[in-house]
Design a protein around this motif. Structure first.
Motif, PDB file in Angstrom:
ATOM      1  N   ASN A 240       1.008  -1.057  -0.019  1.00  0.00           N
ATOM      2  CA  ASN A 240       0.051  -0.140   0.249  1.00  0.00           C
ATOM      3  C   ASN A 240       0.852   1.277   0.021  1.00  0.00           C
ATOM      4  O   ASN A 240       1.071   2.522  -0.879  1.00  0.00           O
ATOM      5  N   ARG A 241       2.149   1.215   0.207  1.00  0.00           N
ATOM      6  CA  ARG A 241       2.671   2.457   0.916  1.00  0.00           C
ATOM      7  C   ARG A 241       3.373   3.083  -0.585  1.00  0.00           C
ATOM      8  O   ARG A 241       3.689   3.662  -1.121  1.00  0.00           O
TER       9      ARG A 241
ATOM     10  N   GLY B 218      -0.623   2.046  -3.432  1.00  0.00           N
ATOM     11  CA  GLY B 218      -1.832   2.337  -3.405  1.00  0.00           C
ATOM     12  C   GLY B 218      -2.390   3.462  -4.187  1.00  0.00           C
ATOM     13  O   GLY B 218      -1.916   4.241  -4.142  1.00  0.00           O
ATOM     14  N   GLY B 219      -3.428   2.387  -4.050  1.00  0.00           N
ATOM     15  CA  GLY B 219      -4.512   3.493  -4.903  1.00  0.00           C
ATOM     16  C   GLY B 219      -3.804   3.765  -6.596  1.00  0.00           C
ATOM     17  O   GLY B 219      -4.258   4.658  -8.088  1.00  0.00           O
ATOM     18  N   SER B 220      -2.750   3.207  -7.338  1.00  0.00           N
ATOM     19  CA  SER B 220      -2.653   2.530  -8.551  1.00  0.00           C
ATOM     20  C   SER B 220      -3.615   1.814  -9.500  1.00  0.00           C
ATOM     21  O   SER B 220      -4.191   1.136  -8.917  1.00  0.00           O
ATOM     22  N   GLU B 221      -3.220   2.754 -10.231  1.00  0.00           N
ATOM     23  CA  GLU B 221      -4.171   1.557 -11.921  1.00  0.00           C
ATOM     24  C   GLU B 221      -4.172  -0.301 -11.479  1.00  0.00           C
ATOM     25  O   GLU B 221      -4.964  -0.781 -11.651  1.00  0.00           O
TER      26      GLU B 221
ATOM     27  N   THR C  92      -5.353  -1.296  -8.353  1.00  0.00           N
ATOM     28  CA  THR C  92      -6.480  -1.701  -8.117  1.00  0.00           C
ATOM     29  C   THR C  92      -7.404  -2.805  -9.260  1.00  0.00           C
ATOM     30  O   THR C  92      -8.334  -3.604  -8.887  1.00  0.00           O
TER      31      THR C  92
ATOM     32  N   ASP D  63      -6.686  -6.187  -7.382  1.00  0.00           N
ATOM     33  CA  ASP D  63      -7.094  -5.842  -6.452  1.00  0.00           C
ATOM     34  C   ASP D  63      -8.814  -6.619  -6.881  1.00  0.00           C
ATOM     35  O   ASP D  63      -9.884  -7.941  -6.421  1.00  0.00           O
TER      36      ASP D  63
ATOM     37  N   THR E 193      -8.653  -9.394  -1.241  1.00  0.00           N
ATOM     38  CA  THR E 193      -7.793  -7.962  -2.193  1.00  0.00           C
ATOM     39  C   THR E 193      -6.282  -8.509  -1.557  1.00  0.00           C
ATOM     40  O   THR E 193      -6.053  -7.790  -0.041  1.00  0.00           O
TER      41      THR E 193
ATOM     42  N   SER F 270      -4.747  -5.479  -1.446  1.00  0.00           N
ATOM     43  CA  SER F 270      -4.612  -4.384  -0.328  1.00  0.00           C
ATOM     44  C   SER F 270      -5.175  -4.606   0.979  1.00  0.00           C
ATOM     45  O   SER F 270      -4.708  -4.005   2.177  1.00  0.00           O
TER      46      SER F 270
END
Length: 363
Positions: A36-37, A40-43, A46, A49, A59, A61
């Motif tokens: 996540n560090r 996290g939030g990468s396409e 995602t 997941d 998932t 994440s």
């Protein structure tokens, strides 16, 4: 971009990297939160997941953040293997390709699957499917186990006589009163033995106690031994050869064989990956030595998570005499002067490989 293209306006040529992908056992409590560090939030995370959610699995994440670390959960094959892959993938994507040229890729055990993605022989989503399937199959069968034992001394100097004695134990134990014992992995200055419970128990009784060794590897099956024949059959049934293709950069497998972009037969690559690779010993040491001899890297890079593969890689390089390294002290001295072996699980070593703006942002 070709090597000649990297010489622009008198700028120095890009440094040549040999990538060494990590295997099972590299994601532990200390690594929890890494994914996540870094991603996290990468396409792509995602997307990973979503694939896990569709398979009714937690998932990546969630496993790396919301669900507290428990070895009994995150250490299971169907979770540990994809977590390791995703952490390594985040590291691979972060390497500054304007300054570094990846000239070859290899890996340790499960790291061979990551190497497929790193070299472009499988797409990232296809690799996640492969790794998740193999992790689940291994966990469900959990046929046998693995024991790790060193054959180098405390200074990481090879003790060839000890190595010969350790390998002789396989012949002495295997086949006696139901014992099955095999060489599983050649891991730098260590041997990984695979076998059934009887074989591993008898081996452990025969091995001299040495610090934390012999070490039984938690939730590891007898990878790379004939005990995985059942897994091999089921994997070949489930995983078709369609997604495999010739790699974009050379790959070095667990025999030291090179798969090149211009000569690889995708069917043969599938056949090795879901065939011999599963049931025959994996020679990580040979893979590293071939990578150094054939591709002359300026640096060797181990993606995360963690840095546990660094010692085994250094031991293989000491056996080769790379950079003049003759023992652990010479390796450590050389690393202090100019680090040639970079573990991306170590923040300051990872930063050396990032674009300048990214490294400063993380700092």
């Amino acid at each position: 971009m070709s090597r000649s293209d990297s010489m622009v306006n008198g700028a120095s040529e890009r440094e040549r990297l040999l990538i060494v992908c990590p295997g099972r056992g590299t994601y532990n409590a200390a690594e929890w939160g890494t994914l996540n560090r870094l991603a996290g939030g990468s396409e792509w995370l995602t997307r990973f997941d979503a694939m896990r959610r569709e398979a009714d699995l937690p998932t990546l994440s969630e496993l790396d953040g919301e669900i507290p670390f428990r070895q009994s959960l995150q250490g299971r094959g169907e979770h540990a293997s994809p977590l390791i892959y995703a952490c390594a993938w985040a590291d691979l994507l972060s390497i500054d390709r304007e300054r570094y040229d990846i000239v070859a890729v290899t890996g340790n055990s499960m790291g061979w699957y990551i190497a497929l993605a790193a070299a472009g022989a499988l797409g990232p989503d296809e690799t996640l499917h492969l790794i998740g399937t193999m992790g689940w199959l291994m966990q469900e069968s959990l046929a046998g186990g693995q024991v790790l034992y060193p054959w180098v001394d405390d200074a990481w100097r090879p003790d060839w006589a000890l190595r010969k004695e350790l390998l002789a134990l396989i012949e002495q134990i295997h086949g006696i009163a139901g014992a099955e014992l095999y060489l599983s992995i050649e891991l730098g200055g260590m041997l990984v033995f695979g076998g059934n419970e009887t074989g591993l128990s008898r081996l452990t009784e025969r091995l001299p106690a040495r610090e934390r060794f012999p070490l039984r590897l938690h939730q590891h099956a007898a990878f790379h031994t004939p005990l995985q024949e059942g897994v091999k059959r089921e994997a070949r049934r489930r995983l078709g050869a369609g997604p495999f293709r010739a790699p974009e950069v050379p790959m070095i497998d667990g025999r030291g064989h090179i798969w090149t972009p211009w000569s690889t037969d995708p069917q043969a690559l599938w056949d090795y990956t879901l065939g011999e690779q599963l049931v025959e010993p994996y020679d990580f040491t040979a893979a590293v030595k071939v990578g150094v001899r054939e591709f002359a890297p300026d640096r060797i890079v181990i993606p995360g998570p963690g840095a546990t593969l660094g010692g085994a890689t250094a031991q293989a390089l000491i056996q080769l005499g790379w950079q003049g390294w003759s023992d652990k002290a010479a390796f450590q001295s050389g690393q202090q002067q100019e680090p040639r072996l970079l573990c991306m699980g170590i923040a300051e070593q990872r930063d050396r490989l990032l674009p300048a703006q990214a490294a400063s942002a993380l700092g």
